[in-house]
Enzyme design. Structure first.
Site, PDB file in Angstrom:
ATOM      1  N   CYS A 106      -9.724  -2.902   1.984  1.00  0.00           N
ATOM      2  CA  CYS A 106     -10.047  -3.044   0.559  1.00  0.00           C
ATOM      3  C   CYS A 106     -11.472  -3.566   0.367  1.00  0.00           C
ATOM      4  CB  CYS A 106      -9.037  -3.950  -0.121  1.00  0.00           C
ATOM      5  SG  CYS A 106      -8.672  -5.465   0.774  1.00  0.00           S
ATOM      6  N   ASN A 107     -11.830  -4.616   1.120  1.00  0.00           N
ATOM      7  CA  ASN A 107     -13.179  -5.168   0.985  1.00  0.00           C
ATOM      8  C   ASN A 107     -14.233  -4.154   1.408  1.00  0.00           C
ATOM      9  OD1 ASN A 107     -13.133  -7.969   0.023  1.00  0.00           O
ATOM     10  ND2 ASN A 107     -11.789  -8.295   1.774  1.00  0.00           N
TER      11      ASN A 107
ATOM     12  N   GLN B  65      -7.342  -5.687  -4.419  1.00  0.00           N
ATOM     13  CA  GLN B  65      -7.046  -5.356  -3.020  1.00  0.00           C
ATOM     14  C   GLN B  65      -5.843  -4.443  -2.838  1.00  0.00           C
ATOM     15  OE1 GLN B  65      -6.510  -8.360  -4.416  1.00  0.00           O
ATOM     16  NE2 GLN B  65      -4.342  -8.774  -4.082  1.00  0.00           N
TER      17      GLN B  65
ATOM     18  N   GLY C  71      -6.135  -2.341   8.262  1.00  0.00           N
ATOM     19  CA  GLY C  71      -5.695  -3.414   9.151  1.00  0.00           C
ATOM     20  C   GLY C  71      -5.725  -3.019  10.619  1.00  0.00           C
TER      21      GLY C  71
ATOM     22  N   HIS D  48     -10.261  -9.883  -4.863  1.00  0.00           N
ATOM     23  CA  HIS D  48     -11.387 -10.424  -4.086  1.00  0.00           C
ATOM     24  C   HIS D  48     -12.622 -10.433  -4.997  1.00  0.00           C
ATOM     25  CE1 HIS D  48      -9.214  -9.833  -0.334  1.00  0.00           C
ATOM     26  NE2 HIS D  48      -9.188  -8.523  -0.472  1.00  0.00           N
TER      27      HIS D  48
ATOM     28  N   ILE E 201       0.842  -1.201   0.000  1.00  0.00           N
ATOM     29  CA  ILE E 201       0.000   0.000   0.000  1.00  0.00           C
ATOM     30  C   ILE E 201       0.879   1.253   0.000  1.00  0.00           C
ATOM     31  CG2 ILE E 201      -1.775   1.281   1.295  1.00  0.00           C
ATOM     32  CD1 ILE E 201      -2.797  -1.348   0.012  1.00  0.00           C
TER      33      ILE E 201
ATOM     34  N   HIS F 172     -16.698  -7.741   8.320  1.00  0.00           N
ATOM     35  CA  HIS F 172     -16.789  -6.712   7.278  1.00  0.00           C
ATOM     36  C   HIS F 172     -18.029  -5.832   7.429  1.00  0.00           C
ATOM     37  CE1 HIS F 172     -14.312 -10.006   5.628  1.00  0.00           C
ATOM     38  NE2 HIS F 172     -13.564  -8.998   5.231  1.00  0.00           N
TER      39      HIS F 172
ATOM     40  N   ARG G 144      -9.133 -13.207  -1.970  1.00  0.00           N
ATOM     41  CA  ARG G 144      -7.827 -13.706  -2.431  1.00  0.00           C
ATOM     42  C   ARG G 144      -7.047 -14.062  -1.160  1.00  0.00           C
ATOM     43  NH1 ARG G 144      -5.873 -10.941   0.788  1.00  0.00           N
ATOM     44  NH2 ARG G 144      -4.687  -8.999   0.677  1.00  0.00           N
TER      45      ARG G 144
HETATM   46  P1  NAD Z   1       3.055  -4.937   3.490  1.00  0.00           P
HETATM   47  O1  NAD Z   1       3.536  -6.029   4.375  1.00  0.00           O
HETATM   48  O2  NAD Z   1       3.104  -5.085   2.019  1.00  0.00           O
HETATM   49  O3  NAD Z   1       3.845  -3.599   3.848  1.00  0.00           O
HETATM   50  C1  NAD Z   1       4.041  -3.157   5.175  1.00  0.00           C
HETATM   51  C2  NAD Z   1       5.348  -2.385   5.243  1.00  0.00           C
HETATM   52  O4  NAD Z   1       5.510  -1.882   6.559  1.00  0.00           O
HETATM   53  C3  NAD Z   1       6.561  -3.260   4.931  1.00  0.00           C
HETATM   54  O5  NAD Z   1       7.387  -2.555   4.027  1.00  0.00           O
HETATM   55  C4  NAD Z   1       7.254  -3.417   6.299  1.00  0.00           C
HETATM   56  O6  NAD Z   1       8.665  -3.479   6.159  1.00  0.00           O
HETATM   57  C5  NAD Z   1       6.853  -2.119   6.997  1.00  0.00           C
HETATM   58  N1  NAD Z   1       6.879  -2.195   8.469  1.00  0.00           N
HETATM   59  C6  NAD Z   1       6.941  -3.287   9.275  1.00  0.00           C
HETATM   60  N2  NAD Z   1       6.968  -2.905  10.585  1.00  0.00           N
HETATM   61  C7  NAD Z   1       6.919  -1.547  10.586  1.00  0.00           C
HETATM   62  C8  NAD Z   1       6.932  -0.568  11.629  1.00  0.00           C
HETATM   63  N3  NAD Z   1       7.000  -0.909  12.917  1.00  0.00           N
HETATM   64  N4  NAD Z   1       6.848   0.746  11.275  1.00  0.00           N
HETATM   65  C9  NAD Z   1       6.793   1.114   9.982  1.00  0.00           C
HETATM   66  N5  NAD Z   1       6.786   0.216   8.947  1.00  0.00           N
HETATM   67  C10 NAD Z   1       6.859  -1.080   9.253  1.00  0.00           C
HETATM   68  O7  NAD Z   1       1.569  -4.602   3.994  1.00  0.00           O
HETATM   69  P2  NAD Z   1       0.389  -3.933   3.146  1.00  0.00           P
HETATM   70  O8  NAD Z   1      -0.310  -4.996   2.398  1.00  0.00           O
HETATM   71  O9  NAD Z   1       0.898  -2.737   2.423  1.00  0.00           O
HETATM   72  O10 NAD Z   1      -0.602  -3.497   4.327  1.00  0.00           O
HETATM   73  C11 NAD Z   1      -0.452  -2.257   5.018  1.00  0.00           C
HETATM   74  C12 NAD Z   1      -1.778  -1.864   5.641  1.00  0.00           C
HETATM   75  O11 NAD Z   1      -2.734  -1.664   4.602  1.00  0.00           O
HETATM   76  C13 NAD Z   1      -2.396  -2.902   6.597  1.00  0.00           C
HETATM   77  O12 NAD Z   1      -3.121  -2.232   7.600  1.00  0.00           O
HETATM   78  C14 NAD Z   1      -3.350  -3.660   5.691  1.00  0.00           C
HETATM   79  O13 NAD Z   1      -4.389  -4.281   6.402  1.00  0.00           O
HETATM   80  C15 NAD Z   1      -3.859  -2.509   4.834  1.00  0.00           C
HETATM   81  N6  NAD Z   1      -4.413  -2.916   3.529  1.00  0.00           N
HETATM   82  C16 NAD Z   1      -3.780  -3.866   2.776  1.00  0.00           C
HETATM   83  C17 NAD Z   1      -4.334  -4.245   1.563  1.00  0.00           C
HETATM   84  C18 NAD Z   1      -3.702  -5.299   0.707  1.00  0.00           C
HETATM   85  O14 NAD Z   1      -4.410  -5.986   0.004  1.00  0.00           O
HETATM   86  N7  NAD Z   1      -2.405  -5.471   0.716  1.00  0.00           N
HETATM   87  C19 NAD Z   1      -5.509  -3.632   1.103  1.00  0.00           C
HETATM   88  C20 NAD Z   1      -6.094  -2.615   1.867  1.00  0.00           C
HETATM   89  C21 NAD Z   1      -5.543  -2.283   3.085  1.00  0.00           C
END
Ligand code: NAD
Length: 335
Positions: free
Chosen positions: A140-141, A300, A110, A220, A13, A194, A168
């Protein structure tokens, strides 16, 4: 004045939000953070000023030959707002850091809703985020559901919504975990969370949801049934969806038989095959026995990106809903 935006967590993200912020004329990226000197960090450092998310890891980056400009605290000093894109639940742990720095923050789906003053989805409740310090962009959902339901709520009196999410299992880059073969009720205990999340941005909508994970990483899929007090004309809904840039209609007739075909289209359409829009199957939109049926697919990794930009504009009162959504859509090519 441009709002200075820090991205804490340059992952799936974070990298997308950073690129979207850089396309805006009223905000700029002052830096991004990574915890480890991996390939994402190397690529991030080429585009943006990179900072160490965990302060005592600066040396590890230096040893790997990746230049870091300082620690996350140094980055926060340069910012007006931080978009926390760390893994789920880590954002809440990071919040005291932002409070100490006197910064506003946008969190992701999240996190629990209680991490912020309001949850956010631009079409559903833009005004709730106006002037706020802490805003959570729903998942996302939930974004996918909230967009469609916000449109329908403005058109009809909704009695009840039932929605099933076929999720997914993981994102494409996740190679350490993942369902290889099988269908996983997730959560097993129903209804799923959700529905409660949709109510954080659409409190008046009576909704119940169920969800299952399947072995795919692309998108999804949502099966939605909206019970209404009114008689619904399918063509009115299709016309309204055609008018809404954040909804994209796909037709089986044109060859869109599955999420695989939608992604094949998106691969040519956008960088990283990001589909910021809800992908709604035109033929699925049907009113039958008091209920409106809709099947949609949600990318997503991309769907929440425009909402993060709108959340920043609402918090800093840079624009009203109409203007912000118009601007975000234009810069991201959402037409
Ligand atoms: P990701 O694992 O791809 O990325 C997270 C990043 O944060 C990584 O680069 C990691 O190194 C870094 N990180 C780890 N610990 C950390 C800390 N203490 N401080 C700062 N950075 C840190 O995760 P993502 O998929 O990008 O998800 C991020 C957020 O977005 C979550 O809350 C997730 O629920 C939400 N989200 C994800 C999606 C998806 O499909 N991937 C969709 C919508 C929302």
């Amino acid at each position: 004045m441009k709002v200075k935006v820090a991205i804490n967590g340059y992952g799936t993200i974070g990298k997308r939000v950073a690129d979207a912020v850089s396309l805006q004329d009223d905000m700029e990226v002052v830096g991004v953070t990574k915890t480890k000197p991996d390939f994402e960090a190397r690529m991030g450092a080429k585009k943006y000023s990179l900072y160490a998310a965990i302060p005592d890891r600066m040396e590890v980056f230096e040893k790997a030959g990746i230049e870091v400009k300082g620690t996350v605290e140094d980055l926060l000093e340069r910012a007006d707002v931080v978009v926390d894109c760390s893994p789920g639940k880590v954002g809440a742990e990071n919040k005291p850091l932002y409070e100490r720095a006197g910064l506003r923050a946008v969190f992701q789906g999240g996190e629990k809703a209680s991490v912020a003053e309001t949850s956010f989805s631009a079409l559903a409740n833009y005004d709730d985020a106006v002037g706020k310090n802490f805003v959570r962009v729903v998942s996302c959902n939930t974004t996918g559901l909230a967009r469609v339901l916000a449109i329908l709520r403005d058109m009809y009196s909704i009695k009840k919504v039932r929605a099933t999410m076929i999720r997914r299992v993981v994102d494409p880059k996740e190679d350490r975990k993942g369902l290889q073969n099988g269908i996983m009720p997730d959560p097993v205990r129903l209804p799923s969370h959700h529905a409660e999340d949709v109510k954080t941005v659409l409190p008046d909508v009576n909704i119940v949801t169920t969800a299952f994970k399947v072995p795919t990483t692309l998108m999804h899929l949502h099966s939605i049934a909206v019970e209404t007090d009114d008689e619904v004309r399918t063509e009115d809904v299709i016309a309204r969806f055609q008018d809404e840039p954040r909804i994209m209609l796909f037709s089986k007739e044109e060859g869109f038989t599955s999420t695989a075909r939608i992604v094949e289209f998106a691969r040519e359409y956008r960088l990283r095959y990001d589909l910021f829009e809800n992908a709604v199957w035109m033929e699925s939109i049907n009113f039958h026995d008091g209920e409106l049926y809709i099947t949609q697919a949600i990318h997503q990794e991309a769907i929440v990106v425009p909402e993060n930009i709108d959340a920043i504009r609402a918090m800093f009162e840079l624009a009203d809903k109409r203007e912000s959504v118009r601007k975000t859509n234009k810069t991201l090519g959402i037409i």
